[in-house]
Scaffold this motif. Structure first.
Motif, PDB file in Angstrom:
ATOM      1  N   ASP A  96      40.920  32.993 -36.666  1.00 24.63           N
ATOM      2  CA  ASP A  96      39.758  33.023 -37.547  1.00 24.63           C
ATOM      3  C   ASP A  96      38.605  32.290 -36.859  1.00 24.63           C
ATOM      4  O   ASP A  96      38.817  31.299 -36.164  1.00 24.63           O
ATOM      5  CB  ASP A  96      40.086  32.347 -38.896  1.00 24.63           C
ATOM      6  N   LYS A  97      37.393  32.773 -37.038  1.00 22.66           N
ATOM      7  CA  LYS A  97      36.160  32.173 -36.491  1.00 22.66           C
ATOM      8  C   LYS A  97      35.970  32.431 -34.995  1.00 22.66           C
ATOM      9  O   LYS A  97      35.139  31.785 -34.355  1.00 22.66           O
ATOM     10  CB  LYS A  97      36.118  30.642 -36.720  1.00 22.66           C
ATOM     11  N   PHE A 100      36.146  26.449 -42.090  1.00 24.74           N
ATOM     12  CA  PHE A 100      36.981  27.561 -42.494  1.00 24.74           C
ATOM     13  C   PHE A 100      36.659  27.832 -43.954  1.00 24.74           C
ATOM     14  O   PHE A 100      36.194  26.945 -44.668  1.00 24.74           O
ATOM     15  CB  PHE A 100      38.459  27.193 -42.357  1.00 24.74           C
ATOM     16  N   THR A 106      38.005  29.257 -47.820  1.00 23.79           N
ATOM     17  CA  THR A 106      39.022  28.685 -48.714  1.00 23.79           C
ATOM     18  C   THR A 106      40.220  29.618 -48.884  1.00 23.79           C
ATOM     19  O   THR A 106      41.073  29.389 -49.717  1.00 23.79           O
ATOM     20  CB  THR A 106      38.405  28.416 -50.099  1.00 23.79           C
ATOM     21  N   GLU A 107      40.248  30.701 -48.067  1.00 23.36           N
ATOM     22  CA  GLU A 107      41.371  31.624 -48.196  1.00 23.36           C
ATOM     23  C   GLU A 107      42.637  31.009 -47.629  1.00 23.36           C
ATOM     24  O   GLU A 107      42.593  30.033 -46.880  1.00 23.36           O
ATOM     25  CB  GLU A 107      41.068  32.942 -47.458  1.00 23.36           C
ATOM     26  N   TYR A 112      45.669  30.429 -45.196  1.00 23.77           N
ATOM     27  CA  TYR A 112      45.796  30.357 -43.721  1.00 23.77           C
ATOM     28  C   TYR A 112      44.603  29.682 -43.037  1.00 23.77           C
ATOM     29  O   TYR A 112      44.632  29.483 -41.823  1.00 23.77           O
ATOM     30  CB  TYR A 112      45.938  31.747 -43.061  1.00 23.77           C
ATOM     31  N   GLU A 113      43.550  29.342 -43.779  1.00 25.64           N
ATOM     32  CA  GLU A 113      42.335  28.867 -43.119  1.00 25.64           C
ATOM     33  C   GLU A 113      42.358  27.343 -42.932  1.00 25.64           C
ATOM     34  O   GLU A 113      41.539  26.622 -43.490  1.00 25.64           O
ATOM     35  CB  GLU A 113      41.098  29.367 -43.885  1.00 25.64           C
ATOM     36  N   THR A 114      43.344  26.896 -42.155  1.00 25.67           N
ATOM     37  CA  THR A 114      43.421  25.478 -41.790  1.00 25.67           C
ATOM     38  C   THR A 114      43.678  25.388 -40.284  1.00 25.67           C
ATOM     39  O   THR A 114      44.268  26.304 -39.703  1.00 25.67           O
ATOM     40  CB  THR A 114      44.590  24.754 -42.493  1.00 25.67           C
ATOM     41  N   SER A 115      43.236  24.287 -39.676  1.00 24.84           N
ATOM     42  CA  SER A 115      43.408  24.134 -38.225  1.00 24.84           C
ATOM     43  C   SER A 115      44.877  24.149 -37.821  1.00 24.84           C
ATOM     44  O   SER A 115      45.237  24.728 -36.791  1.00 24.84           O
ATOM     45  CB  SER A 115      42.781  22.832 -37.745  1.00 24.84           C
ATOM     46  N   GLN A 145      46.146  27.688 -37.865  1.00 28.03           N
ATOM     47  CA  GLN A 145      45.508  28.502 -36.826  1.00 28.03           C
ATOM     48  C   GLN A 145      46.078  28.194 -35.437  1.00 28.03           C
ATOM     49  O   GLN A 145      46.134  29.070 -34.582  1.00 28.03           O
ATOM     50  CB  GLN A 145      43.984  28.294 -36.824  1.00 28.03           C
TER      51      GLN A 145
END
Ligand code: NYM
Length: 212
Positions: free
Chosen positions: A15-16, A146, A148-149, A151-154, A157
């Protein structure tokens, strides 16, 4: 008879990493070169299966981990007739995530092997080129918060990145790693060059089967 089909081009990454921006720029560049091209994305949230996935990602519902993995895969299979139709019409498809995200994200959860995760996607149309937009997860996090969905944590990821690294060892897939920490235009130039080459090669080849 020469088969002048379109190419199946996939952009992957954590992501990102900038996938959506680069998909849009690539489509624009191809159209400017009079190369028919359309964008697709997975998950495709508009279908019935996509709506179940969307609700799960937005944390409005819970789904068992194997179940949601199979739904993500089904969400790709349900698009296969359309994908084949477009490719056979000579349209190049630029796809924002594909089966590789499916495997990398689920295998980041405890108790999932890469093999189990790959199975439901075996036989999907094989991408002619998969570009992995490579930014470190910590750098991706620096690019902005990230969302708020799920899986959106470091931490998650980082595990996803390891999954991608395992998948990239498979030489049956045409992987290109793109250094995506650079500015948008430099990244785009690389992506465009690899894509033009893949389109030329794909023109005279039948569509392959992924992981088969
Ligand atoms: N994702 C995406 C999966 O977990 N499995 C899949 O098969 C696919 C295609 O969905 N965090 C995850 C990765 C993303 C999330 O993607 C939604 P996006 O590109 O942020 O809409």
């Amino acid at each position: 008879m020469t088969c002048r089909r379109g190419a199946l081009i996939v952009l992957e990454g954590v992501d990102k990493a900038g996938k959506t921006t680069q998909c849009n720029k690539l489509i624009q560049a191809l159209l400017e070169n009079e190369q028919p091209a359309e964008m697709m994305r997975f998950p495709e949230r508009t279908t019935m299966i996509g709506q179940l996935i969307n609700s799960y990602l937005e944390k409005k519902s819970n789904l068992e981990d194997h179940t949601v993995h199979l739904l993500f895969s089904a969400n790709r299979w349900e698009q296969v007739p359309l994908m084949k139709e477009k490719l056979e019409q000579g349209i190049t498809l630029v796809v924002d995530r594909y089966a590789f995200s499916g495997v990398a994200f689920t295998s980041a959860k405890p108790g999932f092997t890469l093999d189990w995760c790959k199975n439901p996607d075996v036989g999907l149309p094989k991408p002619d080129l998969v570009m992995f937009l490579n930014v470190s997860p910590s750098e991706a996090a620096r690019r902005g918060h990230f969302g708020t969905e799920r899986y959106e944590t470091s931490v998650f990821q980082r595990a996803v990145q390891q999954g991608f690294e395992e998948l990239m060892k498979d030489s049956s897939v045409n992987w290109q790693v793109i250094g995506a920490s650079r500015n948008i235009e430099d990244v785009h130039a690389d992506i465009k060059n690899h894509t033009i080459e893949a389109i030329t090669t794909a023109m005279t080849q039948p569509i392959g089967h992924l992981w088969k």
